[in-house]
Design a protein around this motif. Structure first.
Motif, mmCIF file in Angstrom:
data_model
loop_
_atom_site.group_PDB
_atom_site.id
_atom_site.type_symbol
_atom_site.label_atom_id
_atom_site.label_comp_id
_atom_site.label_asym_id
_atom_site.label_seq_id
_atom_site.Cartn_x
_atom_site.Cartn_y
_atom_site.Cartn_z
ATOM 1 N N MET A 166 0.807 -1.400 -0.031
ATOM 2 C CA MET A 166 -0.123 0.130 0.070
ATOM 3 C C MET A 166 0.883 1.168 0.021
ATOM 4 O O MET A 166 0.528 2.288 -0.618
ATOM 5 C CB MET A 166 -0.950 -0.051 1.170
ATOM 6 C CG MET A 166 -2.144 -1.138 1.017
ATOM 7 S SD MET A 166 -3.251 -1.374 2.424
ATOM 8 C CE MET A 166 -3.983 0.156 2.792
ATOM 9 N N CYS A 167 2.150 1.103 0.786
ATOM 10 C CA CYS A 167 3.043 2.395 0.695
ATOM 11 C C CYS A 167 3.427 2.578 -0.885
ATOM 12 O O CYS A 167 3.707 3.862 -0.993
ATOM 13 C CB CYS A 167 4.124 2.083 1.603
ATOM 14 S SG CYS A 167 3.722 2.131 3.438
ATOM 15 N N TYR A 168 3.718 1.488 -1.409
ATOM 16 C CA TYR A 168 4.221 1.940 -2.669
ATOM 17 C C TYR A 168 3.141 2.817 -3.538
ATOM 18 O O TYR A 168 3.472 3.559 -4.545
ATOM 19 C CB TYR A 168 4.265 0.379 -3.611
ATOM 20 C CG TYR A 168 4.784 0.468 -4.882
ATOM 21 C CD1 TYR A 168 6.442 0.507 -5.099
ATOM 22 C CD2 TYR A 168 3.973 0.605 -5.981
ATOM 23 C CE1 TYR A 168 6.809 0.775 -6.521
ATOM 24 C CE2 TYR A 168 4.521 0.873 -7.396
ATOM 25 C CZ TYR A 168 5.834 0.819 -7.427
ATOM 26 O OH TYR A 168 6.380 1.086 -8.723
ATOM 27 N N PHE A 169 1.988 2.668 -3.330
ATOM 28 C CA PHE A 169 0.873 3.498 -4.079
ATOM 29 C C PHE A 169 0.672 4.942 -3.498
ATOM 30 O O PHE A 169 -0.524 5.467 -3.674
ATOM 31 C CB PHE A 169 -0.428 2.746 -4.409
ATOM 32 C CG PHE A 169 -0.131 1.477 -5.047
ATOM 33 C CD1 PHE A 169 -0.011 1.708 -6.540
ATOM 34 C CD2 PHE A 169 0.000 0.356 -4.721
ATOM 35 C CE1 PHE A 169 0.159 0.565 -7.296
ATOM 36 C CE2 PHE A 169 0.197 -0.769 -5.424
ATOM 37 C CZ PHE A 169 0.350 -0.572 -6.835
ATOM 38 N N VAL A 170 1.353 5.229 -2.074
ATOM 39 C CA VAL A 170 1.278 6.685 -1.725
ATOM 40 C C VAL A 170 2.140 7.609 -2.691
ATOM 41 O O VAL A 170 3.165 7.445 -2.775
ATOM 42 C CB VAL A 170 1.804 6.542 -0.178
ATOM 43 C CG1 VAL A 170 1.822 7.838 0.128
ATOM 44 C CG2 VAL A 170 0.985 5.635 0.585
ATOM 45 N N TYR A 171 1.307 8.403 -3.183
ATOM 46 C CA TYR A 171 1.866 9.309 -4.064
ATOM 47 C C TYR A 171 1.777 10.659 -3.446
ATOM 48 O O TYR A 171 2.573 11.651 -3.986
ATOM 49 C CB TYR A 171 1.194 9.515 -5.399
ATOM 50 C CG TYR A 171 1.198 8.266 -6.419
ATOM 51 C CD1 TYR A 171 2.382 7.427 -6.406
ATOM 52 C CD2 TYR A 171 0.035 7.481 -6.572
ATOM 53 C CE1 TYR A 171 2.638 6.214 -7.158
ATOM 54 C CE2 TYR A 171 0.121 6.173 -7.293
ATOM 55 C CZ TYR A 171 1.484 5.524 -7.512
ATOM 56 O OH TYR A 171 1.637 4.477 -8.282
ATOM 57 N N SER A 172 1.345 11.006 -2.340
ATOM 58 C CA SER A 172 1.294 12.267 -1.857
ATOM 59 C C SER A 172 2.563 12.786 -1.305
ATOM 60 O O SER A 172 2.807 13.951 -0.816
ATOM 61 C CB SER A 172 0.057 12.476 -0.894
ATOM 62 O OG SER A 172 0.075 11.524 0.009
ATOM 63 N N ARG A 173 3.292 11.933 -0.930
ATOM 64 C CA ARG A 173 4.687 12.128 -0.447
ATOM 65 C C ARG A 173 5.813 11.466 -0.985
ATOM 66 O O ARG A 173 5.652 10.456 -1.785
ATOM 67 C CB ARG A 173 4.873 11.420 1.113
ATOM 68 C CG ARG A 173 4.108 12.421 2.240
ATOM 69 C CD ARG A 173 4.442 11.688 3.494
ATOM 70 N NE ARG A 173 3.911 12.579 4.584
ATOM 71 C CZ ARG A 173 4.388 12.495 5.829
ATOM 72 N NH1 ARG A 173 5.089 11.254 6.203
ATOM 73 N NH2 ARG A 173 4.060 13.175 6.714
ATOM 74 N N GLU A 174 7.013 12.353 -1.048
ATOM 75 C CA GLU A 174 8.077 11.744 -1.886
ATOM 76 C C GLU A 174 8.502 10.152 -0.923
ATOM 77 O O GLU A 174 8.612 10.286 0.151
ATOM 78 C CB GLU A 174 8.994 12.875 -1.824
ATOM 79 C CG GLU A 174 10.075 12.683 -2.925
ATOM 80 C CD GLU A 174 11.188 13.511 -2.866
ATOM 81 O OE1 GLU A 174 12.333 13.409 -3.558
ATOM 82 O OE2 GLU A 174 10.951 14.574 -2.175
ATOM 83 N N HIS A 175 9.135 9.300 -2.003
ATOM 84 C CA HIS A 175 9.484 8.172 -1.450
ATOM 85 C C HIS A 175 10.948 8.259 -0.761
ATOM 86 O O HIS A 175 11.605 7.676 -1.595
ATOM 87 C CB HIS A 175 9.149 7.166 -2.453
ATOM 88 C CG HIS A 175 7.910 6.778 -2.837
ATOM 89 N ND1 HIS A 175 7.676 5.808 -3.839
ATOM 90 C CD2 HIS A 175 6.683 7.184 -2.485
ATOM 91 C CE1 HIS A 175 6.397 5.742 -3.946
ATOM 92 N NE2 HIS A 175 5.714 6.686 -2.942
#
Lengths: 276, 228
Positions: free
Chosen positions: B143-152
């Motif tokens: 799920m973290c992989y699809f978090v786009y609101s924050r820079e990885h």
């Protein structure tokens, strides 16, 4: 090399066709270990007792014939054997699509050995009950309200074995063949044990249900069908196809190794030289 | 009479000819497939209408039955072709989708939601704890992989890297089983093409392919000679 790739692409296909043709020209018997799931599948069908009724939703599309039909043919003939020997009852029905009806109809008319059995007493084909999940729910809840006639148009009130079948409670077990989603069967028929003959590509999809023992056994595509044919001693089309499938898998593994050797041995090394 | 295998082999090769390039034979096979598909579907649809609507309502005269209501609701779908009445076609659609949704949701509660949350997979097995940890880790990191609101970056970056590995394993498994299914389709076709009488058609097709692929080279070499 990259300019050559389209040609390599075609060569890969050509070699693939060549390799899968070999077992048909020169029959080779490659070993086929029997998986526990197929053993369980046979055991469940064998354990059906006198008076038990099994309902099978034949909802695969014609396009999936190569994968699911060998398993269906072997399974249905094995169930019919149980009908003959133990007095088990067998109901076939299609709910998904008109194309699924074509699939089921072909099996029903051409591939089933019904010798010594009476239609309507030992087995019945209800034809296409349109609606998919709604139809599945309807059959589970109130079968006579949803199914008015069988495949031949005979009212179910005139079919002897249908007199005692009113809802999911009257069936010992259910089975389904699907080339799409297995979810509707789980949602509507999980009250009773479910078995399935499914595309190898959909095995991952049913795993959560297998772990929770909602689906109690399954056949995985041609491989599962070949194993089942071996177990019941009825050599069918899956056994003929499985050697070619094993050859194709050996070829796929060889391609994987070759591609990795090429990538790590040439492309990567060349990339490092360019970087330097 | 022509054996069925000959027709099957010809049609398979017409379809596979796309592997060489787009050509009229492939287009003919594609059109035939679509035509046949529509024909078969229409046949079964009409048969179903006959069995479920025509026979009970017209032949048996059971006008005062739920079938009449269903028939009228079904007919409303076609009002979309009449400008002044098109809005009526929304009703059957609304009924269809609401019934479908309610049937699916009520059925999903038990086996798809509660059963999946109730006990961990492999309960009682010594490896069940590891399996449970893996399941939770895979879910969270994927799920973290699809978090786009924050820079990885930082902790999120590390989680994304782990999530990517789980995704790769999942996609690899899916691709493998998908490939296995598709190989079965090709093998089924090959069982017709490699054995006589289908093999004769395959041989003819191979000869045609060799001639066709060698022709442009001959022309090219002649042209090159002219230039020289």
């Amino acid at each position: 090399m990259s300019a050559m790739l389209p040609k390599v692409d075609r060569l890969i296909f050509l070699l693939f066709l060549f390799f899968i043709a070999i077992p048909f020209i020169l029959p080779v018997a490659l070993p086929l270990p029997i998986s526990p799931t197929t053993l369980k599948y046979k055991e469940i069908l064998e354990n059906l007792r006198k008076g038990d009724t099994i309902i099978w939703f034949v909802d695969a599309m014609i396009g999936a014939w190569a994968e699911t039909a060998p398993g269906d043919i072997a399974t249905f003939n094995f169930i019919l054997e149980q009908c003959r020997e133990k007095g088990v009852k067998f109901v076939m029905v299609t709910t998904f699509h008109a194309e699924s009806l074509a699939y089921a109809e072909t099996i029903f008319k051409n591939y089933l050995n019904t010798e010594g059995l009476t239609y309507g007493v030992d087995y019945v084909y209800l034809g296409w009950i349109p609606g998919y999940e709604s139809a599945l729910a309807g059959i589970a809840g109130n079968l006579p309200a949803i199914v008015k006639t069988d495949y031949y148009g005979t009212p179910i009130s005139q079919i002897p074995m249908m007199q005692n079948l009113h809802s999911i409670d009257d069936f010992a077990i259910s089975g389904f063949t699907s080339s799409t989603s297995p979810d509707p069967y789980i949602r509507q028929w999980s009250k009773k044990p479910i078995i399935t003959n499914i595309l190898a590509a959909n095995i991952g999809w049913i795993m959560p249900y297998v772990e929770k023992r909602i689906i109690v056994a399954y056949l995985a595509g041609v491989r599962g069908a070949a194993e089942f044919e071996y177990l019941i001693g009825r050599i069918g089309s899956a056994t003929k196809l499985i050697s070619a499938q094993s050859t194709a898998h050996i070829y796929a593994v060889a391609l994987l190794i070759a591609a990795n050797i090429y990538y790590f041995g040439f492309v990567r090394r060349r990339g490092e030289v360019i970087k330097k | 009479m022509i054996p069925v295998e000959i027709i099957e082999a010809t049609l398979i090769l017409m379809t596979w000819s796309l592997l060489y390039k787009d050509n009229p034979l492939y287009k003919l096979a594609a059109s035939m497939t679509i035509g046949l598909y529509l024909g078969v579907t229409l046949n079964y649809a009409i048969d179903s209408l006959n069995k479920n609507i025509y026979v009970p309502l017209i032949v048996q005269g059971k006008w005062l039955s739920p079938t009449t209501i269903v028939f009228i609701i079904g007919l409303l779908l076609y009002t979309r072709f009449i400008k002044s009445l098109w809005w009526l076609s929304r009703w059957p659609l609304a009924i269809l989708s609401s019934i479908g949704l309610s049937v699916a949701v009520t059925g999903a509660l038990g086996p798809q939601i509660i059963a999946q949350l109730s006990t961990p997979p492999l309960a009682g097995h010594p490896l069940s704890i590891i399996n449970g940890i893996l399941g939770v880790t895979a879910t969270v990191t994927s799920m973290c992989y699809f978090v786009y609101s924050r820079e990885h970056k930082g902790v999120l970056g590390a989680l994304v890297k782990i999530g990517r590995i789980f995704l790769m394993i999942a996609f690899g498994f899916m691709l493998g089983t998908f490939l296995m299914s598709n190989i079965a389709f090709a093998i089924q076709n090959m069982s017709i093409l490699a054995v006589p009488p289908g093999a004769y058609i395959s041989a003819i097709a191979a000869i045609i392919l060799i001639i066709v692929t060698s022709l442009p080279r001959v022309k090219k070499s002649k042209g090159e000679e002219m230039k020289k």
